[in-house]
Design a protein around this motif. Structure first.
Motif, short mmCIF file in Angstrom:
data_model
loop_
_atom_site.label_atom_id
_atom_site.label_comp_id
_atom_site.label_asym_id
_atom_site.label_seq_id
_atom_site.Cartn_x
_atom_site.Cartn_y
_atom_site.Cartn_z
N VAL A 45 0.89 -1.25 0.15
CA VAL A 45 -0.03 0.08 -0.02
C VAL A 45 0.93 1.13 0.08
O VAL A 45 1.77 1.41 0.88
N ARG A 46 0.51 2.13 -0.85
CA ARG A 46 1.27 3.52 -1.08
C ARG A 46 0.15 4.48 -1.14
O ARG A 46 -0.64 4.39 -1.96
N ALA A 47 0.23 5.21 -0.05
CA ALA A 47 -0.86 6.47 0.07
C ALA A 47 -2.29 6.24 0.02
O ALA A 47 -2.96 6.33 -1.02
N ASP A 48 -2.50 4.93 0.60
CA ASP A 48 -3.82 4.47 0.53
C ASP A 48 -4.33 3.80 -0.81
O ASP A 48 -5.41 3.41 -1.15
N ASP A 49 -3.54 3.36 -1.82
CA ASP A 49 -3.41 2.64 -2.82
C ASP A 49 -2.85 1.19 -2.92
O ASP A 49 -1.71 1.30 -2.52
N VAL A 50 -3.69 0.36 -3.23
CA VAL A 50 -3.14 -0.92 -3.11
C VAL A 50 -2.34 -1.17 -4.49
O VAL A 50 -2.91 -0.99 -5.59
N CYS A 51 -1.04 -1.43 -4.59
CA CYS A 51 -0.42 -1.45 -5.83
C CYS A 51 0.31 -2.53 -6.18
O CYS A 51 1.12 -2.82 -7.14
N GLY A 52 0.16 -3.61 -5.32
CA GLY A 52 0.69 -5.00 -5.54
C GLY A 52 0.24 -5.94 -4.40
O GLY A 52 -0.08 -5.46 -3.46
N PHE A 53 0.27 -7.17 -4.83
CA PHE A 53 -0.29 -8.07 -3.86
C PHE A 53 0.58 -9.29 -3.94
O PHE A 53 1.24 -9.78 -5.07
N ILE A 54 0.53 -10.30 -2.99
CA ILE A 54 1.20 -11.60 -2.79
C ILE A 54 -0.08 -12.57 -2.24
O ILE A 54 -0.64 -12.11 -1.28
N THR A 55 -0.23 -13.83 -2.84
CA THR A 55 -1.10 -14.63 -2.02
C THR A 55 -0.27 -16.07 -1.74
O THR A 55 0.75 -16.43 -2.73
N VAL A 56 -0.61 -16.46 -0.66
CA VAL A 56 0.11 -17.86 -0.16
C VAL A 56 -0.81 -18.78 0.39
O VAL A 56 -1.65 -18.67 0.78
N MET A 57 -0.42 -19.90 0.07
CA MET A 57 -1.11 -21.08 0.75
C MET A 57 -0.13 -21.79 1.72
O MET A 57 1.20 -21.80 1.54
N THR A 58 -0.68 -22.30 2.86
CA THR A 58 0.25 -23.01 3.77
C THR A 58 -0.05 -24.54 3.81
O THR A 58 -1.33 -24.61 3.65
N MET A 59 0.90 -25.44 3.28
CA MET A 59 0.59 -26.74 3.06
C MET A 59 1.35 -27.50 4.15
O MET A 59 2.66 -27.16 4.61
N PRO A 60 1.04 -28.85 4.40
CA PRO A 60 1.69 -29.74 5.33
C PRO A 60 2.79 -30.06 4.71
O PRO A 60 2.78 -30.41 3.27
N ALA A 61 4.13 -30.49 5.16
CA ALA A 61 5.41 -30.89 4.78
C ALA A 61 5.65 -31.99 5.22
O ALA A 61 6.48 -32.09 6.35
N SER A 62 5.27 -32.99 4.93
CA SER A 62 5.11 -34.34 5.54
C SER A 62 6.26 -34.97 5.72
O SER A 62 6.41 -35.43 7.01
N LEU A 63 7.10 -35.03 4.86
CA LEU A 63 8.31 -35.79 5.36
C LEU A 63 9.24 -34.94 6.09
O LEU A 63 9.88 -35.54 6.94
N MET A 64 8.92 -33.74 6.38
CA MET A 64 9.74 -32.92 7.26
C MET A 64 8.96 -32.85 8.54
O MET A 64 9.40 -32.04 9.49
N LEU A 65 7.86 -33.13 8.58
CA LEU A 65 6.83 -33.10 9.77
C LEU A 65 6.84 -31.48 10.07
O LEU A 65 6.92 -31.16 11.09
N GLY A 66 6.51 -30.59 9.29
CA GLY A 66 6.59 -29.32 9.34
C GLY A 66 5.34 -28.54 8.25
O GLY A 66 4.72 -29.26 7.69
N THR A 67 5.63 -27.46 8.00
CA THR A 67 4.71 -26.55 6.91
C THR A 67 5.72 -26.19 5.76
O THR A 67 6.74 -25.78 6.02
#
Length: 161
Positions: A57-79
């Motif tokens: 956000v710059r001066a109340d203007d959304v000028c970029g974005f990123i989206t993310v998914m969190t997934m299980p990392a089974s072999l590492m027993l983490g995410t």
């Protein structure tokens, strides 16, 4: 000009700006503009916690974005965190916004105990590949990306309805 990276949920005051920019992103990749459908889809993804989003956000203007998914990392027993979408409005490109969004995501993933952050892009997207490798992303060799696709009605391509 100061850029602030903020998490954006479906109840955030900047959600409508994010949804409009998300529609622009889809158009950039050849999809037809569909502002209301895009807004509804993004609302559902955020509400169901299938995606999380952050906006630059710059001066109340959304000028970029990123989206993310969190997934299980089974072999590492983490995410593992998977960056699904990263987009900066054309007039704001080459100003550090993509870098700031990526740094924000990497920092949050590390703080949350994720074992890795992954993303994918086209092999001919040289500017993106340069940025990603500068930030420490490494190509994954020995793996293939495979898809099994369906059309909007749930049919496989070429399958009779």
């Amino acid at each position: 000009m100061t850029t602030t990276i903020v998490p954006i949920g479906y109840t955030h005051p900047a959600f409508d700006q994010l949804a409009a920019l998300f529609d622009d992103y889809r158009v950039h990749y050849g999809q037809p503009s569909s502002p209301e459908t895009t807004r509804s889809w993004l609302h559902d993804q955020l509400e169901q916690h299938r995606l999380s989003a952050a906006a630059a956000v710059r001066a109340d203007d959304v000028c970029g974005f990123i989206t993310v998914m969190t997934m299980p990392a089974s072999l590492m027993l983490g995410t593992a965190w998977s960056i699904r979408d990263l987009y900066v409005a054309p007039r704001h490109r080459r100003s550090g916004i993509a870098n700031a969004l990526l740094q924000h995501t990497i920092h949050n993933a590390r703080s949350a105990g994720a074992r890795r952050v992954s993303l994918q892009t086209e092999t001919d997207n040289a500017p993106a590949l340069r940025l990603y490798t500068e930030l420490g992303f490494q190509p994954v060799t020995g793996l293939e990306l495979l898809n099994h696709s369906f059309d909007s009605t749930g049919q496989e391509p070429g399958e009779a309805a």
